[in-house]
Every structure is written in structure tokens, then in C-alpha cells.
Design a protein around this motif. Structure first.
Motif, PDB file in Angstrom:
ATOM      1  N   VAL A 290      10.193 -16.644 100.958  1.00  0.00           N
ATOM      2  CA  VAL A 290       9.520 -17.663 101.762  1.00  0.00           C
ATOM      3  C   VAL A 290       9.448 -18.957 100.951  1.00  0.00           C
ATOM      4  CG1 VAL A 290       7.362 -18.342 102.880  1.00  0.00           C
ATOM      5  CG2 VAL A 290       8.168 -15.974 103.046  1.00  0.00           C
ATOM      6  N   HIS A 291       9.978 -20.028 101.510  1.00  0.00           N
ATOM      7  CA  HIS A 291       9.856 -21.343 100.885  1.00  0.00           C
ATOM      8  C   HIS A 291       8.635 -22.048 101.479  1.00  0.00           C
ATOM      9  CE1 HIS A 291      13.616 -20.858  98.892  1.00  0.00           C
ATOM     10  NE2 HIS A 291      14.374 -20.967  99.978  1.00  0.00           N
ATOM     11  N   THR A 292       7.885 -22.741 100.641  1.00  0.00           N
ATOM     12  CA  THR A 292       6.660 -23.398 101.109  1.00  0.00           C
ATOM     13  C   THR A 292       6.571 -24.825 100.587  1.00  0.00           C
ATOM     14  OG1 THR A 292       5.334 -22.686  99.207  1.00  0.00           O
ATOM     15  CG2 THR A 292       5.420 -21.196 101.106  1.00  0.00           C
ATOM     16  N   LEU A 293       5.735 -25.613 101.253  1.00  0.00           N
ATOM     17  CA  LEU A 293       5.396 -26.963 100.805  1.00  0.00           C
ATOM     18  C   LEU A 293       3.927 -27.196 101.143  1.00  0.00           C
ATOM     19  CD1 LEU A 293       6.523 -29.677  99.631  1.00  0.00           C
ATOM     20  CD2 LEU A 293       6.875 -30.398 102.010  1.00  0.00           C
ATOM     21  N   GLY A 294       3.192 -27.781 100.212  1.00  0.00           N
ATOM     22  CA  GLY A 294       1.775 -28.051 100.433  1.00  0.00           C
ATOM     23  C   GLY A 294       1.533 -29.435 101.026  1.00  0.00           C
ATOM     24  N   PRO A 295       0.276 -29.750 101.363  1.00  0.00           N
ATOM     25  CA  PRO A 295      -0.030 -31.047 101.966  1.00  0.00           C
ATOM     26  C   PRO A 295      -0.030 -32.207 100.972  1.00  0.00           C
ATOM     27  CG  PRO A 295      -2.019 -29.731 101.774  1.00  0.00           C
ATOM     28  CD  PRO A 295      -0.883 -28.838 101.377  1.00  0.00           C
ATOM     29  N   GLY A 296      -0.497 -31.946  99.731  1.00  0.00           N
ATOM     30  CA  GLY A 296      -0.536 -33.009  98.732  1.00  0.00           C
ATOM     31  C   GLY A 296      -1.307 -34.234  99.218  1.00  0.00           C
TER      32      GLY A 296
ATOM     33  N   TYR B  82      15.923 -17.595 111.952  1.00  0.00           N
ATOM     34  CA  TYR B  82      15.594 -16.320 111.316  1.00  0.00           C
ATOM     35  C   TYR B  82      14.978 -15.395 112.358  1.00  0.00           C
ATOM     36  CZ  TYR B  82      13.403 -12.740 108.490  1.00  0.00           C
ATOM     37  OH  TYR B  82      13.038 -11.530 107.978  1.00  0.00           O
ATOM     38  N   GLY B  83      15.551 -14.207 112.517  1.00  0.00           N
ATOM     39  CA  GLY B  83      15.057 -13.272 113.526  1.00  0.00           C
ATOM     40  C   GLY B  83      16.015 -13.211 114.697  1.00  0.00           C
ATOM     41  N   SER B  84      15.733 -12.321 115.635  1.00  0.00           N
ATOM     42  CA  SER B  84      16.657 -12.102 116.747  1.00  0.00           C
ATOM     43  C   SER B  84      15.972 -12.161 118.110  1.00  0.00           C
ATOM     44  CB  SER B  84      17.336 -10.739 116.570  1.00  0.00           C
ATOM     45  OG  SER B  84      16.356  -9.705 116.493  1.00  0.00           O
ATOM     46  N   LYS B  85      14.853 -12.870 118.179  1.00  0.00           N
ATOM     47  CA  LYS B  85      14.111 -12.926 119.442  1.00  0.00           C
ATOM     48  C   LYS B  85      14.498 -14.129 120.307  1.00  0.00           C
ATOM     49  CE  LYS B  85      10.038 -10.433 117.764  1.00  0.00           C
ATOM     50  NZ  LYS B  85       8.574 -10.475 117.549  1.00  0.00           N
ATOM     51  N   GLY B  86      15.532 -14.852 119.910  1.00  0.00           N
ATOM     52  CA  GLY B  86      15.914 -16.032 120.662  1.00  0.00           C
ATOM     53  C   GLY B  86      15.241 -17.267 120.111  1.00  0.00           C
ATOM     54  N   ILE B  87      15.545 -18.408 120.721  1.00  0.00           N
ATOM     55  CA  ILE B  87      15.019 -19.688 120.254  1.00  0.00           C
ATOM     56  C   ILE B  87      14.031 -20.244 121.274  1.00  0.00           C
ATOM     57  CG2 ILE B  87      15.620 -21.994 119.440  1.00  0.00           C
ATOM     58  CD1 ILE B  87      18.456 -20.986 118.947  1.00  0.00           C
ATOM     59  N   PRO B  88      12.753 -20.324 120.932  1.00  0.00           N
ATOM     60  CA  PRO B  88      11.764 -20.857 121.881  1.00  0.00           C
ATOM     61  C   PRO B  88      12.044 -22.326 122.203  1.00  0.00           C
ATOM     62  CG  PRO B  88      10.691 -19.716 120.056  1.00  0.00           C
ATOM     63  CD  PRO B  88      12.128 -19.883 119.673  1.00  0.00           C
ATOM     64  N   THR B  89      11.721 -22.744 123.409  1.00  0.00           N
ATOM     65  CA  THR B  89      11.856 -24.148 123.800  1.00  0.00           C
ATOM     66  C   THR B  89      11.018 -25.021 122.869  1.00  0.00           C
ATOM     67  OG1 THR B  89      12.171 -23.515 126.108  1.00  0.00           O
ATOM     68  CG2 THR B  89      11.519 -25.790 125.684  1.00  0.00           C
ATOM     69  N   GLY B  90      11.595 -26.110 122.416  1.00  0.00           N
ATOM     70  CA  GLY B  90      10.863 -27.036 121.544  1.00  0.00           C
ATOM     71  C   GLY B  90      11.071 -26.796 120.066  1.00  0.00           C
ATOM     72  N   THR B  91      11.804 -25.731 119.715  1.00  0.00           N
ATOM     73  CA  THR B  91      12.081 -25.472 118.299  1.00  0.00           C
ATOM     74  C   THR B  91      12.880 -26.638 117.719  1.00  0.00           C
ATOM     75  OG1 THR B  91      12.115 -23.080 118.688  1.00  0.00           O
ATOM     76  CG2 THR B  91      13.144 -23.870 116.662  1.00  0.00           C
ATOM     77  N   GLY B  92      12.455 -27.131 116.570  1.00  0.00           N
ATOM     78  CA  GLY B  92      13.114 -28.265 115.937  1.00  0.00           C
ATOM     79  C   GLY B  92      12.517 -29.601 116.283  1.00  0.00           C
ATOM     80  N   ASP B  93      11.549 -29.598 117.231  1.00  0.00           N
ATOM     81  CA  ASP B  93      10.963 -30.866 117.688  1.00  0.00           C
ATOM     82  C   ASP B  93       9.581 -31.144 117.092  1.00  0.00           C
ATOM     83  OD1 ASP B  93      13.166 -31.333 119.296  1.00  0.00           O
ATOM     84  OD2 ASP B  93      12.275 -30.355 121.039  1.00  0.00           O
ATOM     85  N   CYS B  94       9.063 -30.226 116.281  1.00  0.00           N
ATOM     86  CA  CYS B  94       7.744 -30.445 115.682  1.00  0.00           C
ATOM     87  C   CYS B  94       7.844 -31.447 114.530  1.00  0.00           C
ATOM     88  CB  CYS B  94       7.161 -29.117 115.189  1.00  0.00           C
ATOM     89  SG  CYS B  94       6.862 -27.920 116.511  1.00  0.00           S
ATOM     90  N   CYS B  95       6.691 -31.846 114.002  1.00  0.00           N
ATOM     91  CA  CYS B  95       6.660 -32.890 112.971  1.00  0.00           C
ATOM     92  C   CYS B  95       7.364 -32.478 111.687  1.00  0.00           C
ATOM     93  CB  CYS B  95       5.216 -33.274 112.661  1.00  0.00           C
ATOM     94  SG  CYS B  95       4.305 -33.934 114.060  1.00  0.00           S
ATOM     95  N   ALA B  96       7.060 -31.281 111.173  1.00  0.00           N
ATOM     96  CA  ALA B  96       7.639 -30.868 109.885  1.00  0.00           C
ATOM     97  C   ALA B  96       9.165 -30.856 109.911  1.00  0.00           C
ATOM     98  CB  ALA B  96       7.087 -29.510 109.457  1.00  0.00           C
TER      99      ALA B  96
ATOM    100  N   LEU C 237      12.182 -23.406 109.113  1.00  0.00           N
ATOM    101  CA  LEU C 237      11.708 -24.111 107.910  1.00  0.00           C
ATOM    102  C   LEU C 237      12.175 -23.465 106.620  1.00  0.00           C
ATOM    103  CD1 LEU C 237       8.104 -25.302 108.852  1.00  0.00           C
ATOM    104  CD2 LEU C 237      10.200 -26.643 108.702  1.00  0.00           C
ATOM    105  N   GLY C 238      12.394 -22.163 106.612  1.00  0.00           N
ATOM    106  CA  GLY C 238      12.914 -21.512 105.408  1.00  0.00           C
ATOM    107  C   GLY C 238      14.262 -22.099 105.017  1.00  0.00           C
ATOM    108  N   TYR C 239      15.132 -22.245 106.003  1.00  0.00           N
ATOM    109  CA  TYR C 239      16.442 -22.870 105.765  1.00  0.00           C
ATOM    110  C   TYR C 239      16.268 -24.328 105.366  1.00  0.00           C
ATOM    111  CZ  TYR C 239      20.561 -25.590 107.078  1.00  0.00           C
ATOM    112  OH  TYR C 239      21.602 -26.500 107.085  1.00  0.00           O
ATOM    113  N   MET C 240      15.392 -25.066 106.062  1.00  0.00           N
ATOM    114  CA  MET C 240      15.251 -26.494 105.815  1.00  0.00           C
ATOM    115  C   MET C 240      14.684 -26.799 104.431  1.00  0.00           C
ATOM    116  SD  MET C 240      14.062 -28.074 109.493  1.00  0.00           S
ATOM    117  CE  MET C 240      14.696 -29.708 109.093  1.00  0.00           C
ATOM    118  N   LEU C 241      13.773 -25.947 103.948  1.00  0.00           N
ATOM    119  CA  LEU C 241      13.159 -26.174 102.638  1.00  0.00           C
ATOM    120  C   LEU C 241      14.027 -25.679 101.480  1.00  0.00           C
ATOM    121  CD1 LEU C 241       9.526 -25.083 103.583  1.00  0.00           C
ATOM    122  CD2 LEU C 241      10.158 -27.369 102.781  1.00  0.00           C
TER     123      LEU C 241
END
Length: 252
Positions: A23-29, A183-197, A245-249
């Protein structure tokens, strides 16, 4: 008045990376402090396009929208080091703001808006046309069921096409279409990739900037499920952001 900060283990965004098996993480700082400044700016100007002159303001970008039918929205700030090692900030809003993908002063979406509109225009017209045609047929009749099946097929095909034009960057210099990194096999929920992070990290990776922290807060009328309240901080969501986010970080 500012709300609570909800950052378990001082983590504001995270995700499992299949490549690294971790798991890759980033804090608020320092991003929290800049979020408070952003809240005050929204309070004072009552508009999202506050980076341009007031006489050029777009009425559609009034924050009144967030206290009406939209029932609030997530906003985020990232602190980062630019190519010269200077500490700077960038800001993002989740999804679209009252139908707008882009607003001056905010990072762009992961998706190319023009490519999105070109891709969706014809199919969305067909889907709406079928919706109108459905009203002319009795529910559960053969015609009604056939039209429903056709509309579902069009919608599913459109979503697959939309997901394929999300070109997602990470800090290893990789660029991949979103279906390849989920990551995972449940499909891609609508709006994935559109959040702030995701927007903020994609912006940083595209420009070879180094993120130092990200914080996100909700602004506007409490949502219907009462899971988001005005000016409260939240970590990135797990059902959408957590898939990419794991891939992105990776490589940060």
C-alpha cells in the motif's frame, strides 16, 4: 468555523499497488493549512472562479450551487516541490462543478474534456432518445424490455469507452489507461478518476513535481447519506480512488 479532520494514521490518500505488492500512502502535511485558506476564499467570494476578476465571473460557478441541488462537493489542495525545488500548492474540485470540467486556477481533470464530449455526444443522444421511446410502451411489454436492454448495452459500452480515455500517470514515468491499472475485479465505479486526489497526483506526475501532502474537505450542504458534512476533512475514498491511487503513488 472549520470542521473535523479525519485522517486515520495521518494518511490522506492511499491505495494498494499491484506492482509493488504494498500500500502506497501520502499524508496531509501542510495541505490542511492551505485548505483552510481555500475555505475562506470560497466563503468570501462565493464563487469557484475567484482567480479571475469579479467582472468576468461566471454565474454558473457560484458556490450557491453547492448548497442547493448539488448538496456539496469535495475540494482538495496539494503541496508539492516544483522542478526548481520551490514549494507550491495546487487545488482541485471533485468531478465537474455545475457541469464544468475546467475552471481557471484549478488543476485539469485526468480526462481530456474535448475528447470526452466528442466520445459521448452521439451515444448520449441515442440513450436519451430510447428513454423517450420507453414512455410510449407499457412496462414489461416485449418492446419495453427490448428497449431497456438496448439502452443498457449502449450505456455499458459508453462507460467502457470513457474509462479507456483516462490516461493515468504515476511517478515511475508510466502512463496507462485506467482499465489497465484498476486493482481488483469488481469493475470500475462511475466517477473513478474524477476525485481530487487523482486529479492532483496526475497533475504532479505530468509535470514531474514532487507531492508533499494532500488534504481534501467537503464544502456545501450535507449529502443525503449524511456521510459528508460542511468543511470536514476526509481521506481519499476507497471504493473509487482506492482502486487507482496505489498505481498513481508508485515511484513517489
Amino acid at each position: 468555523m472549520h470542521g473535523r479532520e479525519i485522517f486515520p494514521d495521518n494518511t490522506s490518500c492511499s491505495g494498494f499497488c499491484a506492482k509493488c505488492g504494498t500500500v502506497h500512502t501520502l499524508g496531509p502535511g501542510k495541505a490542511v493549512q492551505h485548505c483552510h485558506e481555500l475555505m475562506e476564499k470560497l466563503d468570501d467570494t462565493c464563487r469557484a472562479d475567484f482567480d479571475i476578476a469579479e467582472n468576468e465571473a461566471n454565474p454558473d460557478l457560484s458556490t450557491a450551487y453547492l448548497f442547493g441541488k448539488a448538496r456539496g462537493q469535495m475540494f482538495g489542495v496539494m503541496t508539492y516541490l516544483d522542478a526548481d525545488g520551490q514549494e507550491k500548492t495546487a487545488k482541485a474540485f471533485s468531478g465537474q462543478f455545475n457541469g464544468y470540467w475546467e475552471i481557471p486556477g484549478w488543476v485539469p481533470p485526468v480526462i481530456n474534456p474535448q475528447e470526452f464530449y466528442t466520445l459521448t455526444a452521439d451515444t448520449e443522444r441515442k440513450i436519451k432518445s430510447i428513454g423517450r421511446e420507453l414512455d410510449e410502451h407499457a412496462p414489461k411489454s416485449a418492446s419495453h424490455m427490448n428497449l431497456c436492454a438496448e439502452r443498457k448495452k449502449l450505456s455499458q459500452g459508453l462507460m467502457r469507452a470513457i474509462h479507456s480515455i483516462y490516461k493515468v500517470h504515476n511517478f515511475r514515468g508510466e502512463i496507462r489507461a485506467m482499465p489497465e491499472i484498476i486493482y481488483g475485479s469488481k469493475g470500475i465505479p462511475t466517477g473513478t478518476g474524477d476525485c481530487c486526489a487523482p486529479k492532483l497526483l496526475n497533475f504532479a506526475a505530468c509535470h514531474k513535481y514532487t507531492p508533499l501532502g494532500i488534504a481534501e474537505f467537503f464544502y456545501g450542504l450535507e449529502n443525503r447519506s449524511a456521510t459528508r458534512s460542511h468543511k470536514t476533512f476526509y481521506p481519499s475514498c476507497t471504493d473509487k480512488c482506492g482502486l487507482i491511487l496505489g498505481y498513481m503513488l508508485c515511484g513517489l
